[in-house]
Design an enzyme around this catalytic site. Sequence first.
Site, PDB file in Angstrom:
ATOM      1  N   GLY A  43       0.818  -1.210   0.000  1.00 27.46           N
ATOM      2  CA  GLY A  43       0.000   0.000   0.000  1.00 27.46           C
ATOM      3  C   GLY A  43       0.851   1.259   0.000  1.00 27.46           C
ATOM      4  O   GLY A  43       1.876   1.326   0.669  1.00 27.46           O
ATOM      5  N   GLY A  46       2.199   3.668  -5.080  1.00 27.52           N
ATOM      6  CA  GLY A  46       1.859   4.271  -6.369  1.00 27.52           C
ATOM      7  C   GLY A  46       1.331   3.294  -7.399  1.00 27.52           C
ATOM      8  O   GLY A  46       1.502   3.494  -8.605  1.00 27.52           O
ATOM      9  N   LYS A  47       0.641   2.234  -6.923  1.00 26.68           N
ATOM     10  CA  LYS A  47       0.098   1.225  -7.846  1.00 26.68           C
ATOM     11  C   LYS A  47      -0.919   1.840  -8.808  1.00 26.68           C
ATOM     12  O   LYS A  47      -0.911   1.533  -9.996  1.00 26.68           O
ATOM     13  CB  LYS A  47      -0.585   0.095  -7.056  1.00 26.68           C
ATOM     14  CG  LYS A  47       0.314  -0.701  -6.160  1.00 26.68           C
ATOM     15  CD  LYS A  47      -0.419  -1.861  -5.513  1.00 26.68           C
ATOM     16  CE  LYS A  47      -1.564  -1.430  -4.617  1.00 26.68           C
ATOM     17  NZ  LYS A  47      -1.102  -0.692  -3.431  1.00 26.68           N
ATOM     18  N   ASP A  71      -9.310  -2.543  -5.455  1.00 22.27           N
ATOM     19  CA  ASP A  71      -8.941  -1.996  -4.145  1.00 22.27           C
ATOM     20  C   ASP A  71     -10.162  -1.280  -3.574  1.00 22.27           C
ATOM     21  O   ASP A  71     -10.732  -0.404  -4.228  1.00 22.27           O
ATOM     22  CB  ASP A  71      -7.792  -1.001  -4.322  1.00 22.27           C
ATOM     23  CG  ASP A  71      -7.229  -0.511  -2.999  1.00 22.27           C
ATOM     24  OD1 ASP A  71      -7.937  -0.632  -1.967  1.00 22.27           O
ATOM     25  OD2 ASP A  71      -6.093  -0.009  -2.983  1.00 22.27           O
ATOM     26  N   GLU A 251      12.663   0.992  -0.306  1.00 21.24           N
ATOM     27  CA  GLU A 251      12.734   0.918   1.156  1.00 21.24           C
ATOM     28  C   GLU A 251      12.641  -0.544   1.569  1.00 21.24           C
ATOM     29  O   GLU A 251      12.117  -1.378   0.815  1.00 21.24           O
ATOM     30  CB  GLU A 251      11.592   1.714   1.804  1.00 21.24           C
ATOM     31  CG  GLU A 251      11.705   3.212   1.599  1.00 21.24           C
ATOM     32  CD  GLU A 251      10.574   3.977   2.281  1.00 21.24           C
ATOM     33  OE1 GLU A 251       9.784   3.351   3.034  1.00 21.24           O
ATOM     34  OE2 GLU A 251      10.469   5.194   2.049  1.00 21.24           O
ATOM     35  N   CYS A 290      19.329  19.007   0.529  1.00 20.32           N
ATOM     36  CA  CYS A 290      19.381  19.160   1.984  1.00 20.32           C
ATOM     37  C   CYS A 290      19.812  17.839   2.608  1.00 20.32           C
ATOM     38  O   CYS A 290      19.886  16.818   1.918  1.00 20.32           O
ATOM     39  CB  CYS A 290      18.018  19.596   2.518  1.00 20.32           C
ATOM     40  SG  CYS A 290      16.735  18.326   2.316  1.00 20.32           S
ATOM     41  N   LEU A 322       7.714  12.983  -7.630  1.00 22.60           N
ATOM     42  CA  LEU A 322       7.253  14.243  -8.217  1.00 22.60           C
ATOM     43  C   LEU A 322       7.035  15.306  -7.145  1.00 22.60           C
ATOM     44  O   LEU A 322       6.866  14.998  -5.965  1.00 22.60           O
ATOM     45  CB  LEU A 322       5.948  14.019  -8.986  1.00 22.60           C
ATOM     46  CG  LEU A 322       5.969  12.956 -10.093  1.00 22.60           C
ATOM     47  CD1 LEU A 322       4.607  12.873 -10.759  1.00 22.60           C
ATOM     48  CD2 LEU A 322       7.048  13.253 -11.122  1.00 22.60           C
TER      49      LEU A 322
END
Length: 349
Positions: A43, A46-47, A71, A251, A290, A322
Amino acid sequence: MATANNTNADQSADLDDLEALDPSLRNVVEQKSLKWIFVGGKGGVGKTTCSCSLAIQLAKVRERVLIISTDPAHNISDAFDQKFSKIPTKVTGFENLFAMEIDPNLGMSELPDDFFEDQAEGGALGVGKAMMQELLTAFPGVDEAMSYAEVMRLVKGMNFSAVVFDTAPTGHTLRLLSFPAVVEKGLGKLLRLKSQITPFIHQIGGLLGLGDINADEMSSRLEDTLPIIRQVNEQFRDPDQTTFVCVCIAEFLSLYETERLVQELTKCNIDTHNIVVNQLLFPTQQDQPCRMCAARYKMQCKYLDQIEDLYEDFHITKLPLLNHEVRGIEKVKHFSRHILEPYQAGQPL
């Protein structure tokens, strides 16, 4: 010595083949035999953006394309900025792209009246959705499976050349993919028990004051559904007709869930050879990031290396993070080009 040289040459050729894998979803768009394309993953990765982008690119090369959201959150309405329902609806601005939203947990009571053609004529299903639901929910899981079967009947009947599934998070998706086999097995058993069930259906009809229910007509409906489900079941396991695109972010948790998904798909004999890594940072030499962005970029590079090691025989598509939402037809169209042409640092977002 010649053998060793030949072996080295073969290994070198294999490595060249692996390196030559296009880092995009062009292989999916150009594979004309594909009928069912699933887009899934953890979840929040960006599916929906990826599945809508893929559907738009497919619509350029196919006659009729359908995108189905399974979904419960139904984000394709938000992505296209258009309300969709349980019936395929044309996407604004397209002549050959349709969208629909179904809840994989829906029951017979949630299906639109269009599925019950005989309702007005008082046929086998003319007793209405309420009674059908009562009968079917006596068997756990049958209600859900039958609703899925009816949706597949609708989709097959409308002759779409490609169907893209914007799926729910991983666990729900694996359950959805197992549905054709479950429905095929369940309907087969029901039909084998037809002679024993028919008197029961007549008795129930008498008790409820519904008159003479035509059990043969009801079993005929099941017999019509079974071949469609059997065909879908076979197609889901045919790599020429079905593939699964895994979407993740760079991740640990997302990578872990992607690996679990790939393993489960392999167990189900469902083809998967595309990984989309979304929300990546692409800093240029001129950028002065940064500390937060620098740390995230370093972390993403680490997990990207792992993804490339784990999935060296996959097409790995890298999509940028984006600075705006991908919402509305024009923004989705604009973003969709990145799934075919790999994004390069410094390109306009």
